[in-house]
Design an enzyme around this catalytic site. Structure first.
Site, mmCIF file in Angstrom:
data_model
loop_
_atom_site.group_PDB
_atom_site.id
_atom_site.type_symbol
_atom_site.label_atom_id
_atom_site.label_comp_id
_atom_site.label_asym_id
_atom_site.label_seq_id
_atom_site.Cartn_x
_atom_site.Cartn_y
_atom_site.Cartn_z
ATOM 1 N N PHE A 1 0.853 -1.189 0.000
ATOM 2 C CA PHE A 1 0.000 0.000 0.000
ATOM 3 C C PHE A 1 0.881 1.229 0.000
ATOM 4 C CE2 PHE A 1 -4.340 -1.520 0.693
ATOM 5 C CZ PHE A 1 -4.076 -2.865 0.870
ATOM 6 N N ALA A 2 0.617 2.113 -0.941
ATOM 7 C CA ALA A 2 1.366 3.364 -1.040
ATOM 8 C C ALA A 2 0.345 4.493 -1.118
ATOM 9 C CB ALA A 2 2.275 3.348 -2.259
ATOM 10 N N TYR B 1 3.457 7.892 1.005
ATOM 11 C CA TYR B 1 4.180 6.618 1.008
ATOM 12 C C TYR B 1 4.476 6.096 -0.402
ATOM 13 C CZ TYR B 1 4.418 5.813 6.052
ATOM 14 O OH TYR B 1 4.740 5.880 7.388
ATOM 15 N N VAL C 1 5.257 -1.166 2.969
ATOM 16 C CA VAL C 1 5.996 -0.645 1.810
ATOM 17 C C VAL C 1 7.282 0.089 2.209
ATOM 18 C CG1 VAL C 1 4.861 1.633 1.656
ATOM 19 C CG2 VAL C 1 5.660 0.478 -0.433
ATOM 20 N N ASP C 2 7.375 0.484 3.473
ATOM 21 C CA ASP C 2 8.542 1.272 3.905
ATOM 22 C C ASP C 2 9.716 0.341 4.217
ATOM 23 O OD1 ASP C 2 7.101 0.240 6.062
ATOM 24 O OD2 ASP C 2 7.631 1.901 7.410
ATOM 25 N N HIS D 1 7.896 -10.457 15.084
ATOM 26 C CA HIS D 1 8.201 -9.025 15.128
ATOM 27 C C HIS D 1 9.625 -8.836 15.669
ATOM 28 C CE1 HIS D 1 8.074 -4.828 16.183
ATOM 29 N NE2 HIS D 1 6.848 -4.696 15.706
ATOM 30 N N THR E 1 3.034 -6.564 23.265
ATOM 31 C CA THR E 1 2.108 -5.426 23.292
ATOM 32 C C THR E 1 0.764 -5.791 22.651
ATOM 33 O OG1 THR E 1 3.119 -4.564 21.259
ATOM 34 C CG2 THR E 1 3.940 -3.701 23.348
ATOM 35 N N GLU F 1 -2.156 -4.715 13.591
ATOM 36 C CA GLU F 1 -1.250 -5.704 14.191
ATOM 37 C C GLU F 1 -1.900 -6.412 15.382
ATOM 38 O OE1 GLU F 1 3.212 -5.189 14.228
ATOM 39 O OE2 GLU F 1 2.679 -4.482 16.230
HETATM 40 C C1 2GW Z 1 1.398 5.483 8.498
HETATM 41 C C2 2GW Z 1 1.671 6.074 9.735
HETATM 42 C C3 2GW Z 1 1.714 7.465 9.851
HETATM 43 C C4 2GW Z 1 1.480 8.244 8.743
HETATM 44 C C5 2GW Z 1 1.221 7.641 7.521
HETATM 45 C C6 2GW Z 1 1.157 6.257 7.397
HETATM 46 C C7 2GW Z 1 0.903 5.642 6.107
HETATM 47 C C8 2GW Z 1 0.976 4.269 5.990
HETATM 48 C C9 2GW Z 1 0.625 6.408 4.937
HETATM 49 O O1 2GW Z 1 0.503 7.651 4.922
HETATM 50 N N1 2GW Z 1 0.459 5.772 3.737
HETATM 51 C C10 2GW Z 1 0.560 4.417 3.664
HETATM 52 O O2 2GW Z 1 0.446 3.867 2.558
HETATM 53 N N2 2GW Z 1 0.764 3.661 4.797
HETATM 54 C C11 2GW Z 1 0.785 2.192 4.678
HETATM 55 O O3 2GW Z 1 0.599 1.598 5.939
HETATM 56 C C12 2GW Z 1 2.144 1.734 4.149
HETATM 57 O O4 2GW Z 1 1.963 0.582 3.364
HETATM 58 C C13 2GW Z 1 2.892 1.416 5.434
HETATM 59 O O5 2GW Z 1 3.970 0.534 5.241
HETATM 60 C C14 2GW Z 1 1.750 0.817 6.275
HETATM 61 C C15 2GW Z 1 1.984 0.847 7.803
HETATM 62 O O6 2GW Z 1 2.439 2.134 8.183
HETATM 63 P P1 2GW Z 1 3.944 2.361 8.668
HETATM 64 O O7 2GW Z 1 4.819 1.461 7.847
HETATM 65 O O8 2GW Z 1 4.280 3.794 8.673
HETATM 66 O O9 2GW Z 1 3.879 1.902 10.163
HETATM 67 P P2 2GW Z 1 4.934 0.967 10.973
HETATM 68 O O10 2GW Z 1 6.167 0.743 10.202
HETATM 69 O O11 2GW Z 1 5.057 1.491 12.363
HETATM 70 O O12 2GW Z 1 4.047 -0.356 10.976
HETATM 71 C C16 2GW Z 1 3.697 -1.282 11.957
HETATM 72 O O13 2GW Z 1 2.545 -0.910 12.695
HETATM 73 C C17 2GW Z 1 1.355 -0.680 11.927
HETATM 74 C C18 2GW Z 1 0.204 -0.416 12.857
HETATM 75 O O14 2GW Z 1 0.431 0.692 13.670
HETATM 76 C C19 2GW Z 1 1.008 -1.849 11.039
HETATM 77 O O15 2GW Z 1 0.602 -2.969 11.796
HETATM 78 C C20 2GW Z 1 2.222 -2.238 10.216
HETATM 79 O O16 2GW Z 1 1.938 -3.359 9.431
HETATM 80 C C21 2GW Z 1 3.390 -2.513 11.151
HETATM 81 O O17 2GW Z 1 4.526 -2.886 10.380
HETATM 82 MN MN MN Z 2 6.297 0.037 8.226
#
Ligand code: 2GW
Ligand code: MN
Length: 297
Positions: A65-66, A70, A156-157, A177, A189, A247
């Site tokens: 997802f982008a 992102y 995606v990050d 994790h 958590t 999660e």
């Molecule tokens: C996410 C957080 C804050 C601001 C924007 C976004 C965001 C996420 C966005 O603007 N656009 C977007 O496409 N995303 C999608 O959501 C993207 O695919 C991203 O990889 C995913 C999860 O957000 P991310 O990667 O910033 O959060 P992490 O790395 O802290 O992810 C963990 O926690 C999440 C729940 O809080 C999810 O469970 C995720 O799968 C975890 O890896």
């Molecule tokens: Mn992420």
């Protein structure tokens, strides 16, 4: 039906025999109490697995997802996936986005294609993350079921930095994790409010699974994402949202629907945690992001 089964018979292959009295890894858990493998470097022979999966002509869908800013992560993600993800197999990238014009054109190897799926964006980032479950569910029944055999659903990050192949595939799999692989139950958590659909009591739970890496057959991913989305909607009616969003619901699903395979932290690492001895390969690593610049825009 039985007469229509296609035979998957291997050719002669030369490789070291497995040693019953010399387990390849003694430093980490490589099998769960319900007999699901936990995939670590050294525990599998990729040549045998590739031969099996090639015979089956397996097709793999990789969803990302982008949404909003992102989209900046897509180029590195896909370029590194071309080097390391399921090389030699059929792969469909499914890029869910609200900004199709920002998805770069990337030359892909034969047998691989990139499909852009236009989806709505949600205002709150928690919702952007959580709604992935609903969208994966809906596209599974409408599209993925006709196009691929397995789905791999990831953040995606991220960038690939070492091989990720068919050793990850199974009916339904989750990933340890990187922040919790050594922790006890009290350290996990999980959602701890009994009112939430994601609630896990302190005396239950096997592992802390990452929200950013799960998969399986289309049917199993449909069941998983459908459960998570419905649980989120029920919580919302009760003005609740689980502590770690998608999660937390994923962890609840895996508590009572045990994964048939678990990927070790090799498959989802963050260099902020350093490089422990048990970690022989870093296959898929978080791309550092400036939270303020990229979030809540
Ligand atoms: C996410 C957080 C804050 C601001 C924007 C976004 C965001 C996420 C966005 O603007 N656009 C977007 O496409 N995303 C999608 O959501 C993207 O695919 C991203 O990889 C995913 C999860 O957000 P991310 O990667 O910033 O959060 P992490 O790395 O802290 O992810 C963990 O926690 C999440 C729940 O809080 C999810 O469970 C995720 O799968 C975890 O890896
Ligand atoms: Mn992420």
């Amino acid at each position: 039906r039985l007469d229509q089964l296609t035979e998957v018979k291997l050719e002669r292959m030369l490789y070291p025999k497995p040693e019953t009295l010399k387990p390849p890894r003694t430093d980490v858990l490589t099998i769960t109490p319900w007999l699901a493998p936990i995939v670590w470097n050294g525990t599998y022979n990729i040549d045998v697995l590739n031969a099996q999966f090639h015979k089956r002509g397996v097709r793999v869908g990789l969803t990302i997802f982008a949404i909003k800013k992102y989209t900046v992560f897509v180029q590195t993600f896909v370029e590194t996936a071309e080097k390391f993800f399921m090389v030699g197999h059929k792969v469909n990238y499914y890029v869910f986005t609200d900004r199709p014009n920002d998805i770069p054109n990337i030359t892909l190897a034969e047998g691989r294609q990139l499909v852009v799926l236009i989806v709505p964006s949600y205002q709150r980032w928690q919702e952007v993350s959580m709604r992935r479950m609903e969208m994966i569910r809906d596209f599974s029944s409408q599209r993925f079921i006709n196009e691929v055999d397995y789905l791999v659903c990831v953040d995606v990050d991220m960038r690939f930095s070492d091989e990720v192949g068919v050793e990850i595939l199974s009916d339904v799999f989750g990933t340890l994790h990187p922040g919790f692989y050594g922790a006890g139950r009290q350290g996990f958590t999980y959602e701890r409010r009994p009112e939430s659909q994601a609630f896990i009591p302190g005396d239950e739970g096997d592992f802390y699974y990452a929200g950013g890496y799960f998969g399986g057959t289309i049917e199993e991913v449909y069941k998983l994402t459908n459960f998570c989305h419905n649980a989120m909607m029920t919580d919302r009616e009760n003005k609740l949202e689980a502590v770690w969003h998608d999660e937390s619901y994923l962890n609840k699903y895996f508590l009572y629907h045990k994964p048939t395979k678990i990927l070790s932290v090799e498959y989802l690492w963050d260099n902020g945690f350093g490089v422990p001895d048990i970690l022989k390969r870093r296959r898929f690593v978080a791309v550092p992001k400036n939270h303020n610049a990229i979030r809540n825009k």
